[in-house]
Design a protein around this motif. Structure first.
Motif, short mmCIF file in Angstrom:
data_model
loop_
_atom_site.label_atom_id
_atom_site.label_comp_id
_atom_site.label_asym_id
_atom_site.label_seq_id
_atom_site.Cartn_x
_atom_site.Cartn_y
_atom_site.Cartn_z
N VAL A 1 35.43 1.80 5.66
CA VAL A 1 36.35 0.53 6.23
C VAL A 1 35.26 -0.11 7.13
N GLU A 2 34.60 0.44 7.69
CA GLU A 2 33.72 -0.15 8.68
C GLU A 2 32.13 0.44 8.19
N VAL A 3 31.24 -0.57 8.17
CA VAL A 3 29.70 -0.51 8.08
C VAL A 3 29.03 -1.67 8.72
N GLY A 4 27.87 -1.48 9.01
CA GLY A 4 26.93 -2.46 9.67
C GLY A 4 25.71 -2.14 10.06
N GLY A 5 24.69 -3.16 9.97
CA GLY A 5 23.34 -3.05 10.40
C GLY A 5 22.89 -3.94 11.53
N GLU A 6 21.65 -3.75 11.88
CA GLU A 6 21.17 -4.81 12.78
C GLU A 6 21.03 -6.20 12.09
N TYR A 7 21.52 -7.21 12.88
CA TYR A 7 21.41 -8.58 12.41
C TYR A 7 19.94 -9.00 12.18
N ASP A 8 18.96 -8.63 13.02
CA ASP A 8 17.76 -9.11 12.99
C ASP A 8 16.51 -8.35 12.02
N LYS A 9 17.17 -7.16 11.56
CA LYS A 9 16.43 -6.50 10.55
C LYS A 9 17.01 -6.61 9.09
N ILE A 10 16.69 -7.72 8.64
CA ILE A 10 17.76 -8.22 7.20
C ILE A 10 17.52 -7.31 6.08
N GLU A 11 16.17 -6.93 5.70
CA GLU A 11 15.92 -6.17 4.68
C GLU A 11 16.64 -4.73 4.84
N ASN A 12 16.32 -4.39 5.84
CA ASN A 12 16.75 -2.75 6.39
C ASN A 12 18.41 -2.80 6.24
N THR A 13 19.03 -3.83 6.73
CA THR A 13 20.66 -3.78 6.52
C THR A 13 20.84 -4.05 5.20
N LYS A 14 20.26 -4.96 4.48
CA LYS A 14 20.65 -5.14 3.06
C LYS A 14 20.65 -3.86 2.34
N ALA A 15 19.34 -3.11 2.41
CA ALA A 15 19.07 -1.80 1.80
C ALA A 15 20.31 -0.97 2.31
N LEU A 16 20.52 -0.94 3.43
CA LEU A 16 21.88 0.19 4.12
C LEU A 16 23.01 -0.31 3.05
N PRO B 1 21.14 -17.06 13.66
CA PRO B 1 21.42 -17.84 14.81
C PRO B 1 21.79 -19.20 14.40
N ASN B 2 21.22 -19.75 13.20
CA ASN B 2 21.68 -21.11 12.95
C ASN B 2 22.96 -21.32 12.25
N GLY B 3 23.73 -20.33 12.31
CA GLY B 3 25.12 -20.38 11.87
C GLY B 3 25.15 -19.97 10.26
N GLN B 4 24.19 -19.56 9.76
CA GLN B 4 24.18 -19.22 8.19
C GLN B 4 24.41 -17.66 7.95
N PRO B 5 24.90 -17.27 6.88
CA PRO B 5 24.95 -15.96 6.40
C PRO B 5 23.68 -15.06 6.54
N SER B 6 23.55 -13.83 6.76
CA SER B 6 22.47 -13.05 6.65
C SER B 6 22.23 -13.01 5.09
N PRO B 7 20.93 -13.06 4.54
CA PRO B 7 20.71 -12.81 3.22
C PRO B 7 21.12 -11.11 2.91
N ALA B 8 21.33 -10.48 4.12
CA ALA B 8 21.56 -8.86 3.89
C ALA B 8 22.93 -8.86 3.14
N LEU B 9 23.90 -10.11 3.48
CA LEU B 9 25.13 -9.97 2.70
C LEU B 9 25.21 -10.19 1.29
N ASP B 10 23.85 -10.27 0.82
CA ASP B 10 23.76 -10.49 -0.87
C ASP B 10 24.05 -9.34 -1.51
N ALA B 11 24.02 -8.00 -0.69
CA ALA B 11 24.20 -6.68 -1.43
C ALA B 11 25.60 -6.69 -1.98
N PHE B 12 26.56 -7.55 -1.26
CA PHE B 12 27.78 -7.37 -1.87
C PHE B 12 27.89 -8.28 -3.13
N LYS B 13 26.95 -8.86 -3.65
CA LYS B 13 27.04 -9.57 -4.89
C LYS B 13 27.21 -8.98 -6.02
N ASN B 14 26.47 -7.56 -6.03
CA ASN B 14 26.57 -6.76 -7.26
C ASN B 14 27.73 -5.76 -7.35
#
Length: 334
Positions: free
Chosen positions: A266-281, A321-334
């Motif tokens: 019900v809760e998961v999270g990774g570091e916002y500035d480590k995009i590839e690592n958070t996506k892999a997590l 920081p520019n108000g756009q979603p992190s590419p890490a969230l693309d992990a939820f597309k699959n």
């Protein structure tokens, strides 16, 4: 007429069944109304201004989790989330097609492993009246949601409660009283809608001993619940997900077998500035929960992905920081 109606009825049954079994991919987004109220703007990858909920939906999310405080302040980051605000937000999210989870903190602000403060109004109540206040508050919120025609699928009784809740009365130092409080919450939810699944939630999802200790005691006290909720944050235990994901998988399987319950991160999270690592997590966490036998793994939810650091101060969001979603969230597309 009978033959013509059959395909329609059958189709509706299939739709309802498949919807109920659909893997939940989503987020706790309780900060969002206050972010909007303070003027924060959300943008798609192409720079187009867009509703944050739509941005999350576009990335495969189908579920939102909303916290409820008892008598919160108007602080944008640590307050709000009142009954009225939560209902308004739930209606909005449901209209966009999101499934709804409600998370009762049983406090006027944050409740988590380090603090489970009673609401000010409940502070001096004797235990029997405290238990009744918990029941009444839960029943009141759930009834109001039902009147607003919100179909709630899951409800958390307490937020990250390895040490109990409503301290000191509901501490794990007094499991008998904690068991009573948890069952009061369960009963209040089921009194409004028996089909809602009740979650009991503990942090450190990769820590099997912590979970066995908590849920063995819950079993001994005959605590009633439907789903075991887990938080999974490698960051907070100062490890990379590659060091902890196997332990999460082991714990998830153990919980299903040991307690015969469904499970949900019900809760998961990774570091916002480590995009590839958070996506892999996220990919690894979703894979682990999806792979559980008999569809006992119900889903994975990110905690406040849209809570961009310049607004929230929270470094485990998944927003740029520019108000756009992190590419890490693309992990939820699959």
């Amino acid at each position: 007429m009978k033959n013509k109606l059959f395909p329609i009825v059958f189709g509706l049954l299939v739709y309802c069944t498949s919807s109920a079994q659909e893997f939940a991919k989503g987020a706790d987004v309780s900060w969002l109304p206050q972010m909007e109220a303070t003027g924060y703007q959300f943008y798609d990858a192409d720079g187009t201004k867009k509703d944050a909920l739509q941005l999350l939906k576009d990335r495969g999310m189908n579920t939102v989790r909303l916290r409820v405080f008892v008598n919160p302040s108007d602080d944008p980051r640590s307050g709000h989330c009142s009954k009225e605000e939560t209902i308004a937000f739930a209606v909005r999210a449901q209209k966009m097609g999101f499934r709804i989870m409600i998370d009762f903190h049983y406090s006027d602000s944050w409740a988590d492993p380090g603090k489970q403060n009673k609401p000010e109004a409940w502070k001096n109540l004797p235990f029997d009246k405290l238990a009744q206040a918990l029941y009444d508050h839960t029943f009141d919120v759930m009834t109001a949601l039902k009147i607003a025609k919100v179909k709630t699928e899951w409800v958390q009784i307490g937020n990250e409660i390895p040490g109990g809740m409503l301290w000191p009365d509901g501490s794990t130092d007094n499991w008998k009283q904690l068991g009573i409080l948890l069952n009061k919450g369960y009963d209040a939810v089921k009194a409004v809608d028996k089909t809602i699944k009740v979650i009991v939630h503990v942090d450190e999802g990769d820590n099997i001993e912590k979970f066995r200790t908590f849920y063995d005691n819950a079993t001994e006290q005959k605590v009633r619940y439907d789903v075991i909720g887990l938080s999974y944050y490698p960051f907070w235990v100062k490890k990379d997900y590659t060091e902890t994901i196997a332990n999460l998988e082991t714990n998830l399987k153990d919980l299903i077998i040991r307690y015969n319950k469904e499970v949900m991160v019900v809760e998961v999270g990774g570091e916002y500035d480590k995009i590839e690592n958070t996506k892999a997590l996220l990919e690894a966490t979703i894979k682990a929960v999806r792979a559980l036998p008999n569809k006992k793994g119900l889903g994975v939810l990110y905690w406040e992905p849209q809570g961009e650091k310049s607004w929230s101060g929270y470094s485990l969001s998944a927003w740029l920081p520019n108000g756009q979603p992190s590419p890490a969230l693309d992990a939820f597309k699959n």
